[in-house]
Design an enzyme around this catalytic site. Structure first.
Site, mmCIF file in Angstrom:
data_model
loop_
_atom_site.group_PDB
_atom_site.id
_atom_site.type_symbol
_atom_site.label_atom_id
_atom_site.label_comp_id
_atom_site.label_asym_id
_atom_site.label_seq_id
_atom_site.Cartn_x
_atom_site.Cartn_y
_atom_site.Cartn_z
ATOM 1 N N HIS A 50 0.860 -1.169 0.000
ATOM 2 C CA HIS A 50 0.000 0.000 0.000
ATOM 3 C C HIS A 50 0.904 1.229 0.000
ATOM 4 C CE1 HIS A 50 -4.002 -1.799 1.690
ATOM 5 N NE2 HIS A 50 -3.581 -2.423 0.615
ATOM 6 N N GLU A 52 1.282 3.824 1.995
ATOM 7 C CA GLU A 52 1.952 4.153 3.255
ATOM 8 C C GLU A 52 3.088 3.175 3.540
ATOM 9 O OE1 GLU A 52 -2.487 5.183 3.647
ATOM 10 O OE2 GLU A 52 -1.285 3.568 2.773
ATOM 11 N N SER A 77 -7.666 7.715 3.566
ATOM 12 C CA SER A 77 -7.696 7.242 4.944
ATOM 13 C C SER A 77 -7.026 5.867 5.046
ATOM 14 C CB SER A 77 -9.157 7.159 5.402
ATOM 15 O OG SER A 77 -9.261 6.775 6.746
ATOM 16 N N CYS A 79 -5.873 2.114 5.846
ATOM 17 C CA CYS A 79 -6.512 0.842 6.180
ATOM 18 C C CYS A 79 -5.938 0.286 7.480
ATOM 19 C CB CYS A 79 -6.285 -0.152 5.033
ATOM 20 S SG CYS A 79 -4.571 -0.749 4.954
ATOM 21 N N CYS A 82 -1.978 -0.313 7.271
ATOM 22 C CA CYS A 82 -1.176 0.914 7.289
ATOM 23 C C CYS A 82 -1.327 1.651 8.611
ATOM 24 C CB CYS A 82 -1.557 1.783 6.102
ATOM 25 S SG CYS A 82 -1.201 0.951 4.522
#
Length: 145
Positions: A50, A52, A77, A79, A82
């Site tokens: 992901h 991040e 936002s 998950c 992350c």
């Protein structure tokens, strides 16, 4: 637009151009970008890349105290995965481009003392909304549905 969020958004656009999911992130330490990344699950055939996670990876190995002076910027936002990484490294602040299309573990982060700044930036919202409309199967895979 905040300059660091603009960098995260550029990462998201880069990911989309590569055929991936348009989510971007930058890790900022004392006012300087030290790691940047975008969701590369599709491009790399990865289960965990992901945006991040990619930004944290690209920042390299750091001492625990380093992260206490960081801000994580992300276009969407975060998950559960992350958010967990942010909690593990005790990143004290996350700036979120938007949480309209997806709201991650914001309540957990707040309960654990992380400062969240949700900007609901129109460019972030529109980019993600268009992707979800165009690629619902990839999107659902990315969020584990």
């Amino acid at each position: 637009m905040d300059a660091f969020l603009a960098e995260a958004l550029e990462e998201a656009r880069r990911g989309l151009k590569e055929g991936g999911i348009p989510i971007g992130s930058v890790l900022v330490h004392q006012g300087h970008i030290v790691g940047r990344g975008h969701n590369r699950r599709i491009q790399q055939g990865s289960t965990v890349l992901h945006a991040e996670m990619d930004a944290l990876e690209n920042a390299g190995r750091q001492r625990q105290s380093f992260y206490r002076d960081c801000v994580l910027y992300t276009t969407l936002s975060p998950c559960s995965m992350c958010s967990g990484a942010a909690l593990l490294y005790r990143i004290p602040q996350i700036v979120i481009g938007e949480n309209i299309n997806f709201k991650g573990e914001e309540e957990l982060l707040r309960r654990r003392g992380v400062r969240l700044d949700v900007l609901n930036n129109r460019d972030c919202i529109d980019l993600m909304r268009q992707f979800i409309n165009d690629q619902p199967v990839l999107w659902n895979e990315d969020i584990g549905q």
